[in-house]
Design a protein around this motif. Structure first.
Motif, PDB file in Angstrom:
ATOM      1  N   TYR A   6      36.306  48.552  51.014  1.00  0.00           N
ATOM      2  CA  TYR A   6      35.716  48.827  52.327  1.00  0.00           C
ATOM      3  C   TYR A   6      34.195  48.859  52.211  1.00  0.00           C
ATOM      4  N   VAL A   7      33.530  48.253  53.172  1.00  0.00           N
ATOM      5  CA  VAL A   7      32.064  48.266  53.218  1.00  0.00           C
ATOM      6  C   VAL A   7      31.641  49.615  53.793  1.00  0.00           C
ATOM      7  N   LYS A   8      30.864  50.369  53.012  1.00  0.00           N
ATOM      8  CA  LYS A   8      30.465  51.722  53.426  1.00  0.00           C
ATOM      9  C   LYS A   8      29.751  51.743  54.774  1.00  0.00           C
ATOM     10  N   SER A   9      28.827  50.838  54.962  1.00  0.00           N
ATOM     11  CA  SER A   9      27.965  50.889  56.150  1.00  0.00           C
ATOM     12  C   SER A   9      28.709  50.613  57.455  1.00  0.00           C
ATOM     13  N   THR A  10      29.832  49.884  57.379  1.00  0.00           N
ATOM     14  CA  THR A  10      30.551  49.502  58.599  1.00  0.00           C
ATOM     15  C   THR A  10      31.993  49.993  58.641  1.00  0.00           C
ATOM     16  N   GLY A  11      32.552  50.355  57.495  1.00  0.00           N
ATOM     17  CA  GLY A  11      33.961  50.716  57.419  1.00  0.00           C
ATOM     18  C   GLY A  11      34.881  49.509  57.377  1.00  0.00           C
ATOM     19  N   GLU A  12      34.302  48.291  57.425  1.00  0.00           N
ATOM     20  CA  GLU A  12      35.084  47.047  57.425  1.00  0.00           C
ATOM     21  C   GLU A  12      35.890  46.900  56.135  1.00  0.00           C
ATOM     22  N   LEU A  13      37.136  46.451  56.277  1.00  0.00           N
ATOM     23  CA  LEU A  13      37.949  46.103  55.114  1.00  0.00           C
ATOM     24  C   LEU A  13      37.511  44.719  54.654  1.00  0.00           C
ATOM     25  N   ALA A  14      36.898  44.658  53.480  1.00  0.00           N
ATOM     26  CA  ALA A  14      36.416  43.388  52.938  1.00  0.00           C
ATOM     27  C   ALA A  14      37.513  42.644  52.196  1.00  0.00           C
ATOM     28  N   GLY A  15      38.492  43.378  51.658  1.00  0.00           N
ATOM     29  CA  GLY A  15      39.556  42.761  50.888  1.00  0.00           C
ATOM     30  C   GLY A  15      40.278  43.798  50.054  1.00  0.00           C
ATOM     31  N   LYS A  16      40.810  43.346  48.912  1.00  0.00           N
ATOM     32  CA  LYS A  16      41.537  44.252  48.029  1.00  0.00           C
ATOM     33  C   LYS A  16      41.233  43.912  46.581  1.00  0.00           C
ATOM     34  N   CYS A  17      41.405  44.910  45.738  1.00  0.00           N
ATOM     35  CA  CYS A  17      41.301  44.696  44.297  1.00  0.00           C
ATOM     36  C   CYS A  17      42.441  45.464  43.655  1.00  0.00           C
ATOM     37  N   MET A  18      42.846  45.033  42.494  1.00  0.00           N
ATOM     38  CA  MET A  18      44.016  45.674  41.901  1.00  0.00           C
ATOM     39  C   MET A  18      44.055  45.540  40.393  1.00  0.00           C
ATOM     40  N   LEU A  19      44.656  46.524  39.781  1.00  0.00           N
ATOM     41  CA  LEU A  19      45.100  46.463  38.395  1.00  0.00           C
ATOM     42  C   LEU A  19      46.617  46.452  38.480  1.00  0.00           C
ATOM     43  N   PHE A  20      47.246  45.434  37.912  1.00  0.00           N
ATOM     44  CA  PHE A  20      48.694  45.298  38.014  1.00  0.00           C
ATOM     45  C   PHE A  20      49.255  44.882  36.664  1.00  0.00           C
ATOM     46  N   SER A  21      50.560  44.761  36.580  1.00  0.00           N
ATOM     47  CA  SER A  21      51.231  44.518  35.295  1.00  0.00           C
ATOM     48  C   SER A  21      50.753  45.538  34.263  1.00  0.00           C
ATOM     49  N   TYR A  22      50.609  46.776  34.727  1.00  0.00           N
ATOM     50  CA  TYR A  22      50.134  47.873  33.891  1.00  0.00           C
ATOM     51  C   TYR A  22      51.167  48.179  32.823  1.00  0.00           C
ATOM     52  N   ASP A  23      50.727  48.204  31.577  1.00  0.00           N
ATOM     53  CA  ASP A  23      51.586  48.533  30.448  1.00  0.00           C
ATOM     54  C   ASP A  23      50.938  49.687  29.704  1.00  0.00           C
ATOM     55  N   GLN A  24      51.436  50.894  29.967  1.00  0.00           N
ATOM     56  CA  GLN A  24      50.832  52.094  29.395  1.00  0.00           C
ATOM     57  C   GLN A  24      50.893  52.075  27.870  1.00  0.00           C
ATOM     58  N   LYS A  25      52.010  51.647  27.307  1.00  0.00           N
ATOM     59  CA  LYS A  25      52.187  51.645  25.856  1.00  0.00           C
ATOM     60  C   LYS A  25      51.195  50.698  25.181  1.00  0.00           C
ATOM     61  N   SER A  26      51.003  49.525  25.760  1.00  0.00           N
ATOM     62  CA  SER A  26      50.070  48.544  25.184  1.00  0.00           C
ATOM     63  C   SER A  26      48.642  48.747  25.685  1.00  0.00           C
ATOM     64  N   LYS A  27      48.456  49.654  26.635  1.00  0.00           N
ATOM     65  CA  LYS A  27      47.137  49.972  27.183  1.00  0.00           C
ATOM     66  C   LYS A  27      46.441  48.734  27.748  1.00  0.00           C
ATOM     67  N   ARG A  28      47.195  47.999  28.590  1.00  0.00           N
ATOM     68  CA  ARG A  28      46.653  46.784  29.191  1.00  0.00           C
ATOM     69  C   ARG A  28      47.101  46.671  30.634  1.00  0.00           C
ATOM     70  N   ALA A  29      46.350  45.883  31.386  1.00  0.00           N
ATOM     71  CA  ALA A  29      46.702  45.570  32.772  1.00  0.00           C
ATOM     72  C   ALA A  29      45.990  44.274  33.142  1.00  0.00           C
ATOM     73  N   GLU A  30      46.435  43.668  34.243  1.00  0.00           N
ATOM     74  CA  GLU A  30      45.761  42.495  34.795  1.00  0.00           C
ATOM     75  C   GLU A  30      44.932  42.950  35.986  1.00  0.00           C
ATOM     76  N   ILE A  31      43.857  42.214  36.247  1.00  0.00           N
ATOM     77  CA  ILE A  31      42.986  42.525  37.373  1.00  0.00           C
ATOM     78  C   ILE A  31      43.039  41.375  38.372  1.00  0.00           C
ATOM     79  N   GLY A  32      42.933  41.700  39.644  1.00  0.00           N
ATOM     80  CA  GLY A  32      42.916  40.678  40.677  1.00  0.00           C
ATOM     81  C   GLY A  32      42.102  41.136  41.869  1.00  0.00           C
ATOM     82  N   PHE A  33      41.602  40.168  42.628  1.00  0.00           N
ATOM     83  CA  PHE A  33      40.760  40.433  43.791  1.00  0.00           C
ATOM     84  C   PHE A  33      41.085  39.455  44.899  1.00  0.00           C
ATOM     85  N   GLY A  34      40.830  39.854  46.100  1.00  0.00           N
ATOM     86  CA  GLY A  34      40.871  38.956  47.248  1.00  0.00           C
ATOM     87  C   GLY A  34      39.930  39.489  48.303  1.00  0.00           C
TER      88      GLY A  34
END
Length: 186
Positions: free
Chosen positions: A76-104
């Motif tokens: 979200y853009v602070k100045s306007t409150g507009e939703l600019a998109g999304k970001c994520m950490l997914f395929s989280y593997d706690q044991k291996s201490k890894r995840a994938e990152i993605g944006f849109g």
């Protein structure tokens, strides 16, 4: 109403952005962003077609976060409150201490440095709060803007998976990127 709290429901703040879990009220904005064929050009799924796609995504994200499998935040853009998109950490593997990152991001927000700003906040949260050792990204090698953004965020290209995806009859490769907690920050 279900309370969305805990390690997988953070609110992160940067100079210009707030990253927080998506709300059902974001459905219309999400649909506008992810029904855009240019936004979805390099994704491994087709553009969204209905408001139900957005609602299902939000509900699925919350469920995945409750199970501590992924972290999906609206940008979200602070100045306007507009939703600019999304970001994520997914395929989280706690044991291996890894995840994938993605944006849109919606097209109106391209070229403003939001990916770098949101990305670094999300990466630091992954390393410092989730205890990740490694964060990975997979992109279409023709997506030069994403490749540039990943390099700016300190990722290194580590490989190429040929003919990895087919979406709507289009076959594409995947470039694999990685960043370790021990790598120098961007």
């Amino acid at each position: 109403m279900l309370t969305l709290k805990g390690l997988f429901f953070p609110v992160l703040e940067t100079a210009r952005l707030i990253l927080k879990p998506l709300a059902i009220d974001d459905s219309d904005s999400l649909l506008e962003i992810f029904s855009d064929h240019e936004v979805m050009r390099y994704w491994n799924t087709a553009p969204w077609a209905t408001i139900q796609d957005a609602i299902d995504f939000i509900n699925g994200s919350h469920e995945s976060m409750r199970r501590e499998e992924s972290l999906v935040l609206g940008v979200y853009v602070k100045s306007t409150g507009e939703l600019a998109g999304k970001c994520m950490l997914f395929s989280y593997d706690q044991k291996s201490k890894r995840a994938e990152i993605g944006f849109g991001l919606g097209r109106s927000c391209w070229g403003q440095g939001y990916i770098h700003e949101a990305g670094e906040a999300l990466i630091q949260y992954g390393f410092n709060s989730l205890g990740l050792r490694r964060i990975e990204a997979e992109i279409d090698p023709e997506n030069l803007a994403s490749a540039k953004a990943l390099r700016k965020l300190g990722f290194s290209q580590e490989g190429l998976l040929r003919q990895r995806w087919e979406v709507n009859g289009v076959v594409s490769d995947s470039a694999m990127y990685g960043r370790l907690v021990s790598d120098l920050p961007a």
